[in-house]
Design an enzyme around this catalytic site. Structure first.
Site, mmCIF file in Angstrom:
data_model
loop_
_atom_site.group_PDB
_atom_site.id
_atom_site.type_symbol
_atom_site.label_atom_id
_atom_site.label_comp_id
_atom_site.label_asym_id
_atom_site.label_seq_id
_atom_site.Cartn_x
_atom_site.Cartn_y
_atom_site.Cartn_z
ATOM 1 C CG ASN A 95 -3.708 -2.134 6.990
ATOM 2 O OD1 ASN A 95 -3.648 -1.631 5.887
ATOM 3 N ND2 ASN A 95 -4.686 -2.555 7.445
ATOM 4 C CG PHE A 147 -13.240 1.938 7.028
ATOM 5 C CD1 PHE A 147 -12.796 1.406 6.079
ATOM 6 C CD2 PHE A 147 -13.756 1.457 8.225
ATOM 7 C CE1 PHE A 147 -12.926 -0.103 5.989
ATOM 8 C CE2 PHE A 147 -13.852 -0.054 8.106
ATOM 9 C CZ PHE A 147 -13.243 -0.775 6.961
ATOM 10 C CE LYS A 201 -3.891 -2.398 2.355
ATOM 11 N NZ LYS A 201 -4.971 -2.145 3.333
ATOM 12 N NE ARG A 220 -2.318 -5.342 7.346
ATOM 13 C CZ ARG A 220 -3.424 -6.090 7.095
ATOM 14 N NH1 ARG A 220 -3.974 -6.888 7.605
ATOM 15 N NH2 ARG A 220 -4.268 -5.580 5.951
ATOM 16 C CB THR A 259 -7.102 -5.428 10.280
ATOM 17 O OG1 THR A 259 -7.435 -6.645 9.689
ATOM 18 C CG2 THR A 259 -7.358 -4.240 9.486
ATOM 19 N NE ARG A 292 -6.252 -12.236 5.925
ATOM 20 C CZ ARG A 292 -7.051 -10.798 5.843
ATOM 21 N NH1 ARG A 292 -6.980 -10.348 4.579
ATOM 22 N NH2 ARG A 292 -7.657 -10.286 7.111
ATOM 23 C CD GLU A 324 -9.082 -9.509 -3.475
ATOM 24 O OE1 GLU A 324 -9.972 -9.152 -2.567
ATOM 25 O OE2 GLU A 324 -7.797 -9.970 -3.099
ATOM 26 C CE1 TYR A 372 -9.719 -2.959 0.474
ATOM 27 C CE2 TYR A 372 -8.608 -1.216 -0.576
ATOM 28 C CZ TYR A 372 -8.276 -2.256 0.382
ATOM 29 O OH TYR A 372 -7.103 -2.631 0.525
#
Ligand code: ADP
Ligand code: MG
Length: 139
Positions: free
Chosen positions: A113, A58, A10, A103, A92, A86, A127, A50
């Site tokens: 994150n 959010f 990100k 993270r 998260t 994961r 995805e 998303y």
């Protein structure tokens, strides 16, 4: 079982020049980066990606963030890649993330994150198809 998952490094991580460090954690966990591209996500792309969160408070903030700078979209391959990634990502909210996870190491907060990873094999396929064609994935 060998499978594939979809990952995004990100904007908070690309901004801090952490692409290589995140990739090192991914590879050290036994996942293979079989496709990778650095892009600037459009608003439309981020909103579609998303979509399931569009009613969450959010959502606007999330789309703003994901379009705020470059991201690195990736396909990861390995044994139980979806769950494995994961686990490597961590919770998260980095305050709840286990030691050694991406993270815990790098995330700024619950929104910024550092990484995305698919939450199921079914969503991974959906995805991946939003960002890569089959011939762009070299396993
Ligand atoms: P994950 O990325 O761990 O699968 P979610 O699917 O619940 O988490 O949320 C998607 C993304 O939305 C998160 O990775 C994070 O960037 C953002 N997000 C989640 N919860 C919040 C929150 N409470 N405030 C701001 N952003 C959030
Ligand atoms: Mg999710």
């Amino acid at each position: 079982m060998t499978e594939r998952t979809f990952s995004i490094i990100k904007p908070d991580a690309t901004e801090r020049n952490l692409t290589g460090k995140v990739n090192a954690v991914i590879e050290d966990a036994g996942l293979r980066i079989v496709a990778q591209r650095r892009i600037k996500m459009s608003r439309a792309q981020a909103e579609k990606f998303y979509e399931i969160h569009k009613e969450r408070p959010f959502f606007g903030e999330l789309v703003d963030f994901m379009t705020s700078g470059p991201v690195v979209v990736q396909v990861l391959e390995g044994d139980n890649a979806v769950q494995r990634y994961r686990d490597v990502m961590g919770a998260t909210n980095p305050e709840n993330a286990a030691e050694g996870t991406i993270r815990k190491l790098y995330a700024r907060n619950v929104g910024e994150n550092s990484v995305h990873g698919s939450d199921s094999a079914e969503n991974a396929k959906i995805e991946i198809a939003q960002f890569f064609t089959d011939d762009q994935i070299v396993g």
